[in-house]
Scaffold this motif. Structure first.
Motif, PDB file in Angstrom:
ATOM      1  N   ARG A  87       0.836  -1.181   0.000  1.00 40.52           N
ATOM      2  CA  ARG A  87       0.000   0.000   0.000  1.00 40.52           C
ATOM      3  C   ARG A  87       0.880   1.243   0.000  1.00 40.52           C
ATOM      4  N   ARG A  88       0.329   2.331  -0.496  1.00 40.92           N
ATOM      5  CA  ARG A  88       1.043   3.597  -0.474  1.00 40.92           C
ATOM      6  C   ARG A  88       0.096   4.681   0.004  1.00 40.92           C
ATOM      7  N   VAL A  89       0.628   5.860   0.250  1.00 45.14           N
ATOM      8  CA  VAL A  89      -0.173   6.980   0.737  1.00 45.14           C
ATOM      9  C   VAL A  89      -0.834   7.691  -0.443  1.00 45.14           C
ATOM     10  N   LEU A  90      -2.080   8.072  -0.258  1.00 44.20           N
ATOM     11  CA  LEU A  90      -2.775   8.848  -1.290  1.00 44.20           C
ATOM     12  C   LEU A  90      -2.118  10.205  -1.465  1.00 44.20           C
ATOM     13  N   ILE A  91      -2.063  10.674  -2.714  1.00 42.22           N
ATOM     14  CA  ILE A  91      -1.583  12.020  -3.008  1.00 42.22           C
ATOM     15  C   ILE A  91      -2.692  12.760  -3.750  1.00 42.22           C
ATOM     16  N   PRO A  92      -2.659  14.096  -3.775  1.00 47.25           N
ATOM     17  CA  PRO A  92      -3.734  14.855  -4.447  1.00 47.25           C
ATOM     18  C   PRO A  92      -3.994  14.405  -5.882  1.00 47.25           C
ATOM     19  N   GLU A  93      -2.947  14.000  -6.601  1.00 49.27           N
ATOM     20  CA  GLU A  93      -3.105  13.548  -7.985  1.00 49.27           C
ATOM     21  C   GLU A  93      -4.069  12.370  -8.084  1.00 49.27           C
ATOM     22  N   ASP A  94      -4.121  11.546  -7.022  1.00 51.16           N
ATOM     23  CA  ASP A  94      -5.018  10.382  -7.009  1.00 51.16           C
ATOM     24  C   ASP A  94      -6.486  10.775  -6.898  1.00 51.16           C
ATOM     25  N   LEU A  95      -6.755  12.007  -6.517  1.00 47.75           N
ATOM     26  CA  LEU A  95      -8.116  12.413  -6.142  1.00 47.75           C
ATOM     27  C   LEU A  95      -8.770  13.344  -7.158  1.00 47.75           C
ATOM     28  N   LYS A  96      -8.171  13.461  -8.341  1.00 48.59           N
ATOM     29  CA  LYS A  96      -8.705  14.385  -9.347  1.00 48.59           C
ATOM     30  C   LYS A  96     -10.034  13.923  -9.939  1.00 48.59           C
ATOM     31  N   HIS A  97     -10.344  12.647  -9.784  1.00 47.98           N
ATOM     32  CA  HIS A  97     -11.606  12.122 -10.319  1.00 47.98           C
ATOM     33  C   HIS A  97     -12.690  12.007  -9.239  1.00 47.98           C
ATOM     34  N   VAL A  98     -12.377  12.412  -8.020  1.00 46.25           N
ATOM     35  CA  VAL A  98     -13.335  12.272  -6.914  1.00 46.25           C
ATOM     36  C   VAL A  98     -14.062  13.601  -6.716  1.00 46.25           C
ATOM     37  N   ILE A  99     -15.342  13.622  -7.075  1.00 48.38           N
ATOM     38  CA  ILE A  99     -16.162  14.831  -6.986  1.00 48.38           C
ATOM     39  C   ILE A  99     -16.781  14.933  -5.594  1.00 48.38           C
ATOM     40  N   VAL A 100     -16.832  16.161  -5.072  1.00 47.33           N
ATOM     41  CA  VAL A 100     -17.302  16.414  -3.709  1.00 47.33           C
ATOM     42  C   VAL A 100     -18.676  17.082  -3.728  1.00 47.33           C
ATOM     43  N   ASP A 101     -19.594  16.536  -2.938  1.00 48.89           N
ATOM     44  CA  ASP A 101     -20.888  17.184  -2.664  1.00 48.89           C
ATOM     45  C   ASP A 101     -20.969  17.386  -1.158  1.00 48.89           C
ATOM     46  N   ASP A 102     -20.618  18.600  -0.709  1.00 46.06           N
ATOM     47  CA  ASP A 102     -20.618  18.897   0.728  1.00 46.06           C
ATOM     48  C   ASP A 102     -22.023  18.963   1.303  1.00 46.06           C
ATOM     49  N   GLN A 103     -22.989  19.376   0.478  1.00 49.56           N
ATOM     50  CA  GLN A 103     -24.361  19.491   0.994  1.00 49.56           C
ATOM     51  C   GLN A 103     -24.930  18.155   1.419  1.00 49.56           C
ATOM     52  N   HIS A 104     -24.578  17.093   0.708  1.00 46.57           N
ATOM     53  CA  HIS A 104     -25.162  15.781   0.997  1.00 46.57           C
ATOM     54  C   HIS A 104     -24.146  14.783   1.539  1.00 46.57           C
ATOM     55  N   GLY A 105     -22.899  15.207   1.704  1.00 46.08           N
ATOM     56  CA  GLY A 105     -21.885  14.306   2.246  1.00 46.08           C
ATOM     57  C   GLY A 105     -21.540  13.168   1.310  1.00 46.08           C
ATOM     58  N   LEU A 106     -21.274  13.503   0.042  1.00 48.31           N
ATOM     59  CA  LEU A 106     -20.988  12.486  -0.970  1.00 48.31           C
ATOM     60  C   LEU A 106     -19.631  12.710  -1.614  1.00 48.31           C
ATOM     61  N   LEU A 107     -18.941  11.608  -1.924  1.00 44.40           N
ATOM     62  CA  LEU A 107     -17.732  11.617  -2.748  1.00 44.40           C
ATOM     63  C   LEU A 107     -17.955  10.617  -3.870  1.00 44.40           C
ATOM     64  N   TYR A 108     -17.897  11.107  -5.104  1.00 45.35           N
ATOM     65  CA  TYR A 108     -18.170  10.257  -6.267  1.00 45.35           C
ATOM     66  C   TYR A 108     -16.946  10.232  -7.173  1.00 45.35           C
ATOM     67  N   CYS A 109     -16.385   9.052  -7.396  1.00 47.82           N
ATOM     68  CA  CYS A 109     -15.282   8.921  -8.338  1.00 47.82           C
ATOM     69  C   CYS A 109     -15.867   8.611  -9.708  1.00 47.82           C
ATOM     70  N   TYR A 110     -15.696   9.546 -10.629  1.00 47.92           N
ATOM     71  CA  TYR A 110     -16.305   9.357 -11.946  1.00 47.92           C
ATOM     72  C   TYR A 110     -15.375   8.570 -12.876  1.00 47.92           C
ATOM     73  N   VAL A 111     -15.990   7.650 -13.620  1.00 46.41           N
ATOM     74  CA  VAL A 111     -15.274   6.815 -14.574  1.00 46.41           C
ATOM     75  C   VAL A 111     -15.906   7.047 -15.942  1.00 46.41           C
ATOM     76  N   PRO A 112     -15.166   7.623 -16.894  1.00 50.01           N
ATOM     77  CA  PRO A 112     -15.717   7.832 -18.232  1.00 50.01           C
ATOM     78  C   PRO A 112     -16.225   6.537 -18.852  1.00 50.01           C
ATOM     79  N   LYS A 113     -17.316   6.647 -19.586  1.00 52.29           N
ATOM     80  CA  LYS A 113     -18.011   5.532 -20.233  1.00 52.29           C
ATOM     81  C   LYS A 113     -18.765   4.656 -19.242  1.00 52.29           C
ATOM     82  N   VAL A 114     -19.024   5.201 -18.049  1.00 53.43           N
ATOM     83  CA  VAL A 114     -19.875   4.488 -17.083  1.00 53.43           C
ATOM     84  C   VAL A 114     -20.892   5.495 -16.532  1.00 53.43           C
TER      85      VAL A 114
END
Length: 341
Positions: A87-114
């Motif tokens: 295992r390794r430590v997460l870096i900001p570059e790893d989180l560019k696909h994770v969208i934040v919704d603070d109002q509802h407490g959601l983190l969504y990692c988007y995958v193109p073509k899905v």
């Protein structure tokens, strides 16, 4: 002879301290209660349960859907334990696909073509980024992909990232890897309007993987065959030069499921059911509905089989090895149409 009494007092104090330590760790292992802005709730008044609390609340009634998603989580975690060496430590570059919704407490990692366009539309409505639009489908597709409409986790400080990872519901949607790959090829290389992809990738693929290419093909890059696309993907030089484009990058490289504990793993094959489940957990089902799929041209397993018909067993195996972790992590079987098995 006061020694036994003193010993009993010491024993009692130790036992009391032990119980307090157990209580402390037990309370800290539970999902943090968050309000719509992600702050901890407490003496500041009542707030609704977070999606993470709703998911893991032991008082919830068991359902087939909950059991299904628990099974997906457990299988993914087992695959991570079995096939990830370190295992390794997460870096900001790893989180560019994770969208934040603070109002509802959601983190969504988007995958193109899905179905990521529709999920971005839904999150724009939920976060207020859609403005007057309340129907996700009224948001133009190109607007859903404009950088800045939605925030990604990489934009936050380390402490803000950690707090959201601990207390928000994290979800991702995946798809059978080769159906997703064929879908990406069809969309980016067989549609006349995708000239940017033809110029950016098509010309390079033709130059490197087509014997004696015509000058027009080198100029336009608009007639890349699926075989040439496969040669490009499995060529070790490709990733040495630059990372894969997100449309054909592996899900485990986009969303890092062995580093981020995803609470819900939705699948394209059960898209409507799984999307409804996420919106229920977020308490947003009455606010917005996930758009129903109306595409009659979607890439299916039978269609993928047709594209692989002219790929030799040697290159089929190389391509499968490239996407093997996605098959393992998300419990997809080796396609029957592959000839190397």
């Amino acid at each position: 002879m006061r020694k036994p009494k003193i010993n009993r007092m010491i024993l009692g104090m130790c036992l009391g301290c032990f119980i307090m330590v157990i209580f402390y760790f037990h309370s800290n292992l539970k999902p943090a209660s968050t309000d719509v802005s992600g702050r901890s709730s407490g003496s500041h008044g009542k707030s609704r349960r977070s999606p993470l609390q709703t998911l893991y609340d032991s008082d919830q009634l068991e359902s087939a859907v909950q059991s299904l998603h628990q099974g997906r989580r457990e299988l993914m975690e087992e695959a991570c334990r079995s096939y990830t060496r370190k295992r390794r430590v997460l870096i900001p570059e790893d989180l560019k696909h994770v969208i934040v919704d603070d109002q509802h407490g959601l983190l969504y990692c988007y995958v193109p073509k899905v179905a990521c366009t529709n999920w971005k539309r839904v999150l724009m409505v939920l976060t207020g980024a859609a403005g007057p639009h309340q129907d996700p489908l009224s948001i133009p597709a190109n607007e859903a992909h404009v950088a800045g409409n939605l925030h990604t986790l990489s934009e936050y400080s380390p402490s803000q990232i950690n707090r959201r990872l601990r207390s928000y519901l994290k979800f991702v949607f995946v798809r059978e890897p080769f159906e997703r790959l064929v879908s990406a090829y069809r969309n980016k290389f067989t549609r006349s309007y995708n000239t940017a992809f033809h110029k950016r990738y098509g010309t390079k693929i033709i130059r490197q993987h087509r014997p004696d290419p015509q000058a027009e093909a080198l100029e336009n890059g608009s007639d890349v065959s699926f075989e040439e696309f496969v040669y490009y993907l499995v060529d070790p030089a490709t990733q040495r030069e630059e990372p894969f484009n997100e449309h054909w990058e592996r899900v485990h490289s986009l969303c890092h499921p062995c580093l981020i504990h995803y609470d819900v793993v939705g699948k394209y094959e059960t898209l409507e059911q799984d999307s409804r489940y996420v919106l229920q957990l977020a308490g947003a089902e009455g606010h917005v509905n996930f758009p129903a799929s109306s595409k009659s041209t979607r890439t299916t397993g039978d269609m993928a089989a047709q594209f692989f018909r002219n790929i030799s067993p040697f290159y089929q195996k190389k391509l499968f090895n490239l996407y093997r972790m996605d098959f393992l992590l998300f419990n997809y079987s080796t396609p029957e149409y592959l000839k190397f098995t």
